[in-house]
Scaffold this active site. Structure first.
Site, PDB file in Angstrom:
ATOM      1  N   ARG A  16       6.651  -5.802 -66.516  1.00 58.06           N
ATOM      2  CA  ARG A  16       7.335  -4.474 -66.823  1.00 58.06           C
ATOM      3  C   ARG A  16       7.383  -4.128 -68.293  1.00 58.06           C
ATOM      4  O   ARG A  16       7.168  -5.089 -69.125  1.00 58.06           O
ATOM      5  CB  ARG A  16       8.684  -4.762 -66.105  1.00 58.06           C
ATOM      6  CG  ARG A  16       9.519  -6.037 -66.887  1.00 58.06           C
ATOM      7  CD  ARG A  16      10.797  -6.076 -66.219  1.00 58.06           C
ATOM      8  NE  ARG A  16      11.605  -7.122 -66.121  1.00 58.06           N
ATOM      9  CZ  ARG A  16      12.060  -8.012 -66.881  1.00 58.06           C
ATOM     10  NH1 ARG A  16      12.098  -7.674 -68.110  1.00 58.06           N
ATOM     11  NH2 ARG A  16      12.735  -9.253 -66.397  1.00 58.06           N
TER      12      ARG A  16
ATOM     13  N   ASN B  54      14.021   0.683  -2.112  1.00 58.31           N
ATOM     14  CA  ASN B  54      13.433   1.872  -1.832  1.00 58.31           C
ATOM     15  C   ASN B  54      13.668   2.963  -2.875  1.00 58.31           C
ATOM     16  O   ASN B  54      13.080   3.847  -2.812  1.00 58.31           O
ATOM     17  CB  ASN B  54      13.949   2.320  -0.540  1.00 58.31           C
ATOM     18  CG  ASN B  54      13.662   1.530   0.673  1.00 58.31           C
ATOM     19  OD1 ASN B  54      12.485   1.245   0.950  1.00 58.31           O
ATOM     20  ND2 ASN B  54      14.604   0.553   1.236  1.00 58.31           N
TER      21      ASN B  54
ATOM     22  N   ARG C  88      10.904   7.530  -2.110  1.00 56.47           N
ATOM     23  CA  ARG C  88      12.263   7.836  -2.639  1.00 56.47           C
ATOM     24  C   ARG C  88      12.370   7.299  -3.949  1.00 56.47           C
ATOM     25  O   ARG C  88      13.764   7.267  -4.570  1.00 56.47           O
ATOM     26  CB  ARG C  88      13.244   6.855  -1.791  1.00 56.47           C
ATOM     27  CG  ARG C  88      13.363   7.730  -0.332  1.00 56.47           C
ATOM     28  CD  ARG C  88      14.265   6.943   0.650  1.00 56.47           C
ATOM     29  NE  ARG C  88      13.360   5.928   1.393  1.00 56.47           N
ATOM     30  CZ  ARG C  88      13.861   4.845   2.119  1.00 56.47           C
ATOM     31  NH1 ARG C  88      15.085   4.642   2.384  1.00 56.47           N
ATOM     32  NH2 ARG C  88      13.078   4.175   2.410  1.00 56.47           N
TER      33      ARG C  88
ATOM     34  N   LYS D 178       5.761 -10.369 -41.263  1.00 56.56           N
ATOM     35  CA  LYS D 178       4.787 -10.071 -40.511  1.00 56.56           C
ATOM     36  C   LYS D 178       3.422 -11.016 -40.820  1.00 56.56           C
ATOM     37  O   LYS D 178       3.028 -10.833 -42.168  1.00 56.56           O
ATOM     38  CB  LYS D 178       4.378  -8.810 -40.593  1.00 56.56           C
ATOM     39  CG  LYS D 178       3.327  -8.253 -39.497  1.00 56.56           C
ATOM     40  CD  LYS D 178       2.259  -7.271 -39.995  1.00 56.56           C
ATOM     41  CE  LYS D 178       1.370  -7.864 -40.873  1.00 56.56           C
ATOM     42  NZ  LYS D 178       0.254  -6.928 -41.288  1.00 56.56           N
TER      43      LYS D 178
ATOM     44  N   GLY E  96       5.487  -6.478  -0.792  1.00 53.73           N
ATOM     45  CA  GLY E  96       5.527  -6.002  -2.208  1.00 53.73           C
ATOM     46  C   GLY E  96       6.932  -5.554  -2.745  1.00 53.73           C
ATOM     47  O   GLY E  96       7.044  -5.615  -4.155  1.00 53.73           O
TER      48      GLY E  96
ATOM     49  N   ALA F 101       0.735  -1.046  -0.044  1.00 53.47           N
ATOM     50  CA  ALA F 101       0.000   0.040  -0.099  1.00 53.47           C
ATOM     51  C   ALA F 101       0.836   1.105   0.029  1.00 53.47           C
ATOM     52  O   ALA F 101       0.330   2.241  -0.271  1.00 53.47           O
ATOM     53  CB  ALA F 101      -0.997   0.333   0.986  1.00 53.47           C
ATOM     54  N   GLY F 102       2.199   1.228   0.103  1.00 48.69           N
ATOM     55  CA  GLY F 102       3.029   2.262   0.552  1.00 48.69           C
ATOM     56  C   GLY F 102       3.249   3.151  -0.829  1.00 48.69           C
ATOM     57  O   GLY F 102       3.056   2.430  -1.757  1.00 48.69           O
TER      58      GLY F 102
ATOM     59  N   GLU G 286      12.710  -0.677  15.545  1.00 47.00           N
ATOM     60  CA  GLU G 286      12.999   0.065  14.353  1.00 47.00           C
ATOM     61  C   GLU G 286      14.284   1.134  14.323  1.00 47.00           C
ATOM     62  O   GLU G 286      14.470   1.602  15.340  1.00 47.00           O
ATOM     63  CB  GLU G 286      11.613   1.044  13.960  1.00 47.00           C
ATOM     64  CG  GLU G 286      10.573   0.092  13.328  1.00 47.00           C
ATOM     65  CD  GLU G 286      10.749  -1.002  12.349  1.00 47.00           C
ATOM     66  OE1 GLU G 286      11.224  -0.325  11.155  1.00 47.00           O
ATOM     67  OE2 GLU G 286      11.344  -2.025  12.561  1.00 47.00           O
TER      68      GLU G 286
HETATM   69  C1  UD1 Z   1       9.900  -2.414   7.539  1.00 50.82           C
HETATM   70  C2  UD1 Z   1      10.257  -3.107   8.843  1.00 50.82           C
HETATM   71  C3  UD1 Z   1      11.559  -3.131   9.184  1.00 50.82           C
HETATM   72  C4  UD1 Z   1      12.211  -3.956   8.140  1.00 50.82           C
HETATM   73  C5  UD1 Z   1      12.030  -3.361   6.777  1.00 50.82           C
HETATM   74  C6  UD1 Z   1      12.606  -4.640   5.578  1.00 50.82           C
HETATM   75  C7  UD1 Z   1       8.197  -2.191   9.982  1.00 50.82           C
HETATM   76  C8  UD1 Z   1       7.386  -1.400  11.062  1.00 50.82           C
HETATM   77  N1  UD1 Z   1       9.448  -2.189   9.800  1.00 50.82           N
HETATM   78  O1  UD1 Z   1      10.200  -1.067   7.316  1.00 50.82           O
HETATM   79  O2  UD1 Z   1      11.690  -3.737  10.469  1.00 50.82           O
HETATM   80  O3  UD1 Z   1      13.695  -4.032   8.243  1.00 50.82           O
HETATM   81  O4  UD1 Z   1      10.539  -3.230   6.570  1.00 50.82           O
HETATM   82  O5  UD1 Z   1      12.440  -4.014   4.486  1.00 50.82           O
HETATM   83  O6  UD1 Z   1       7.269  -3.180   9.505  1.00 50.82           O
HETATM   84  N2  UD1 Z   1       2.889  -0.927   3.819  1.00 50.82           N
HETATM   85  C9  UD1 Z   1       1.631  -0.984   3.908  1.00 50.82           C
HETATM   86  N3  UD1 Z   1       0.923  -0.226   4.622  1.00 50.82           N
HETATM   87  C10 UD1 Z   1       1.363   0.711   5.585  1.00 50.82           C
HETATM   88  C11 UD1 Z   1       2.881   0.485   5.569  1.00 50.82           C
HETATM   89  C12 UD1 Z   1       3.839  -0.173   4.701  1.00 50.82           C
HETATM   90  O7  UD1 Z   1       0.946  -1.697   3.024  1.00 50.82           O
HETATM   91  O8  UD1 Z   1       0.723   1.194   6.202  1.00 50.82           O
HETATM   92  C13 UD1 Z   1       3.938  -1.870   3.039  1.00 50.82           C
HETATM   93  C14 UD1 Z   1       4.781  -0.873   2.163  1.00 50.82           C
HETATM   94  O9  UD1 Z   1       3.968  -0.711   0.663  1.00 50.82           O
HETATM   95  C15 UD1 Z   1       5.900  -1.994   1.709  1.00 50.82           C
HETATM   96  C16 UD1 Z   1       5.958  -2.330   2.978  1.00 50.82           C
HETATM   97  O10 UD1 Z   1       4.721  -2.512   3.975  1.00 50.82           O
HETATM   98  O11 UD1 Z   1       5.658  -2.747   0.775  1.00 50.82           O
HETATM   99  C17 UD1 Z   1       7.141  -1.969   4.196  1.00 50.82           C
HETATM  100  O12 UD1 Z   1       6.850  -0.830   4.387  1.00 50.82           O
HETATM  101  P1  UD1 Z   1       7.910   0.260   4.746  1.00 50.82           P
HETATM  102  O13 UD1 Z   1       7.256   1.525   5.192  1.00 50.82           O
HETATM  103  O14 UD1 Z   1       8.952   0.332   3.290  1.00 50.82           O
HETATM  104  O15 UD1 Z   1       8.510  -0.435   5.807  1.00 50.82           O
HETATM  105  P2  UD1 Z   1      10.156  -0.054   6.188  1.00 50.82           P
HETATM  106  O16 UD1 Z   1      10.367   1.392   6.825  1.00 50.82           O
HETATM  107  O17 UD1 Z   1      11.254  -0.417   5.261  1.00 50.82           O
HETATM  108 CA    CA Z   2       9.500   3.211   5.430  1.00 48.97          CA
END
Ligand code: UD1
Ligand code: CA
Length: 461
Positions: free
Chosen positions: A441, A228, A16, A352, A104, A11-12, A155
Site C-alpha cells: 500500500r 392425490n 388433481r 469455496k 408410485g 403411469a397416471g 371401487e
Molecule cells: C386405487 C384402487 C383403490 C384403492 C386406491 C388406493 C383400483 C381400481 N383402485 O384407486 O381400490 O383404494 O388405489 O390408493 O386399483 N395407474 C397406472 N395405470 C393406469 C391406472 C393407474 O399406472 O392405467 C397408477 C397410477 O399412476 C397410480 C396408481 O396406479 O400410481 C393408482 O391409480 P389411481 O387411478 O390413482 O387409483 P385410485 O383411483 O386411487
Molecule cells: Ca383414480
C-alpha cells in the site's frame, strides 16, 4: 424359495395436482414420490423391480438416470386401469415367483408391511394391505363375508351407499403367486363406472378360486395414504418429517423443537448432536458426536466433525468440516471447502474450493476461493482472494502460520510462504517469501499546519 418381483404403478397423470409435473415426480422430503417407493422396494430385495410409466414417462425414467440397479421400464401408452398396467408389467416378468404391486403415489409404505404381504404370497395366498380410515373418502372398500373373510373390493364409484359406509379400505398394495395373478389378469373386464380394468377385481376371483385373501393391516394410516392433491402431499410431508426427526432422536440427536426442522435427504448423526430451530438438512449429511447446529442453518451434502459448532444462519454446502471447528454466525461454506480441526470461520466469511489447515482462522468478512491455507494461519477481516480474472480461476497458497492483515487483497495466482506477514490494507500481486513482511500500500503522509475547511455560508452571516 420363491423369488419376488415388484411392480410399481406410475403411469397416471395426477390430474388433481394441477401441475405440469407428473404426480410421482413431486418431492416429499426432498425426493420424488416414486423414489421413496423404489427405495423401500429395494429393501425387500426383490429379483426385479418393474416400473409402469406413461404420463411424462421419459421424465420419470430420467429421474433414475443415476440408478444402476437394473430397473425394468414398462410403457403403458393409454391408462386403461390398474389391472391393465399390471398386465403389461407381467409380460416382462417370469412366472416362477410372486408379484408384489406397489403404487408410485403411496410413498411412505413400510418395508415391514411389504414383507408381510410378500410372505402371504409366498405361502400361496393373496396378501392385501388394508387399513381402517376415519375418512375413507373415495378409496376402494373391503367387502367381507359373514365369516370375516375378504370377498371383494368395490371401487367408490361403483359402491352402493351402504358399501360406502364401510371404513376398511384397499391400500392398493397386494401380492400373489405370479401364475395365479397372470390367470386372473387375463379375465379382467372393464364394465364398471370408470370403464377401466380394475386390478381390484382380482380379489373376488381369488376368493372364487379358493385362494385365501390375507388382509394385512397397515401399521399406520400414513403408510398407505396416497397423494392425490397438494394438500395430501403437504400432510404426508409433515408425517415424513416427523419420522425422520424421530429416527435422529433415537440415534442420539436432540432438537430444540422437532417440529421446526426439515430433513430432505439421508442424514447420519453421532451421539449428543444438538439441532436448533428452523434448521434445514438436505442431501447426504453426516454430523459427528456433539455437533451443534444453530438456528436458521442450512446444511447440505456435508460432513461435519465431532464437537464442531455451527452458529446461527450459516450455510454449509458440499463441505468437509473437521472436528472442533466454529462456523458462523452468517458464514457461507461452499462446495469444495475442506476444513481441518479447530478452524474458525466467522461472520460474513465465504469459502469455496478452499482448504484451511488445523486452527486456521478467518474470523470476519472474507472471501476465500480456490485457496490452500495452512495451519495456524490468521486471515484478517476484509481479506479477499482475487481468484477470477474474468475468464479463468487462479489459486492462492498461504503457508502455515502466515498472518494476513486486515483488508488484504490477494491477486491470484499468488503464494504467501509460511510465517510470512502481510500488512493490513495490502494489495498483493507478487509472491511473499518466508520471514518476509509484505506491505502493498502507499505510505501514509501526515501534512502539518492543516486546518479543516469551515462552512462558507456561516462566514457571510
Ligand atoms: C386405487 C384402487 C383403490 C384403492 C386406491 C388406493 C383400483 C381400481 N383402485 O384407486 O381400490 O383404494 O388405489 O390408493 O386399483 N395407474 C397406472 N395405470 C393406469 C391406472 C393407474 O399406472 O392405467 C397408477 C397410477 O399412476 C397410480 C396408481 O396406479 O400410481 C393408482 O391409480 P389411481 O387411478 O390413482 O387409483 P385410485 O383411483 O386411487
Ligand atoms: Ca383414480
Amino acid at each position: 424359495l420363491m423369488p419376488t418381483d415388484i411392480v410399481v404403478l406410475a403411469a397416471g397423470k395426477g390430474t388433481r395436482m394441477n401441475s405440469h409435473i407428473a404426480k410421482v415426480l413431486h418431492p416429499l422430503a426432498g425426493e420424488p414420490l416414486i423414489h421413496h417407493v423404489v427405495h423401500t422396494a429395494k429393501r425387500v430385495e426383490p429379483r426385479h423391480i418393474a416400473v409402469v410409466i406413461g404420463h411424462q414417462g421419459a421424465e420419470v425414467r430420467a429421474s433414475f438416470a443415476d440408478d444402476d440397479s437394473g430397473l425394468l421400464w414398462v410403457e403403458q401408452q393409454e391408462q386403461l386401469g390398474t389391472g391393465h398396467a399390471v398386465k403389461l408389467a407381467k409380460e416382462q416378468l417370469p412366472d416362477d415367483g410372486v408379484m408384489l404391486i406397489l403404487y408410485g403415489d403411496v410413498p411412505l409404505i413400510s418395508q415391514q408391511t411389504l414383507t408381510a404381504c410378500e410372505n402371504a404370497a409366498k405361502n400361496g395366498n393373496l396378501g392385501l394391505v388394508v387399513a381402517e380410515f376415519s375418512d375413507p373418502a373415495e378409496l376402494g372398500r373391503i367387502i367381507r363375508d359373514d365369516t370375516g373373510a375378504v370377498r371383494e373390493i368395490v371401487e367408490f364409484k361403483d359402491a352402493t351407499s351402504e358399501q360406502r359406509q364401510i371404513s376398511e379400505i384397499n391400500s392398493g398394495i397386494l401380492a400373489a403367486p405370479t401364475t395365479h395373478l397372470a390367470q386372473w389378469l387375463s379375465r379382467l373386464q372393464s364394465n364398471n363406472a370408470q370403464q377401466e380394468y380394475y386390478l381390484t377385481d382380482i380379489i373376488a376371483m381369488a376368493a372364487q378360486d379358493g385362494v385365501d385373501v390375507v388382509p394385512i393391516n397397515a401399521v399406520s394410516e400414513a403408510e398407505v395414504t396416497g397423494v392425490n392433491d397438494r394438500i395430501q402431499l403437504a400432510q404426508l410431508e409433515r408425517h415424513a418429517q416427523k419420522q425422520r426427526v424421530d429416527q435422529l432422536m433415537l440415534a442420539g440427536a436432540s432438537f430444540a423443537d422437532p417440529s421446526r426442522v426439515d430433513i430432505r435427504g439421508r442424514i447420519r448423526v453421532g451421539k449428543d448432536c444438538f439441532i436448533d430451530a428452523n434448521v434445514l438438512l438436505t442431501g447426504e449429511v453426516e454430523l459427528g458426536d456433539g455437533v451443534s447446529i444453530g438456528p436458521g442453518c442450512v446444511i447440505s451434502d456435508s460432513r461435519i466433525g465431532a464437537g464442531t459448532q455451527v452458529l446461527p444462519n450459516t450455510l454449509v454446502d458440499g463441505a468437509d468440516v473437521g472436528p472442533a471447528c466454529s462456523l458462523g454466525p452468517f458464514a457461507r461454506v461452499r462446495p469444495g471447502s475442506v476444513l481441518g480441526s479447530g478452524v474458525k470461520i466467522g461472520n460474513f466469511v465465504e469459502t469455496k474450493k478452499t482448504r484451511l489447515g488445523d486452527n486456521a482462522k478467518a474470523s470476519h468478512l472474507a472471501y476465500l476461493g480456490d485457496a490452500e491455507i495452512g495451519r495456524d494461519v490468521n486471515v484478517g477481516a476484509g481479506t479477499v482472494t482475487c481468484n477470477y480474472d474474468g475468464v479463468n480461476k487462479h489459486r492462492t497458497n498461504i503457508g502455515d502460520g502466515a498472518f494476513i492483515g486486515t483488508n488484504s487483497t490477494l491477486v491470484a495466482p499468488i503464494n504467501i510462504a509460511a510465517k510470512a506477514f502481510v500488512a493490513a490494507g495490502s494489495a498483493l500481486t507478487k509472491d511473499v517469501e518466508k520471514d518476509q513482511l509484505a506491505v502493498g500500500r502507499s505510505r501514509q503522509r501526515n501534512i502539518d499546519g492543516w486546518s479543516a475547511p469551515s462552512n462558507s455560508s456561516e462566514k457571510n452571516t
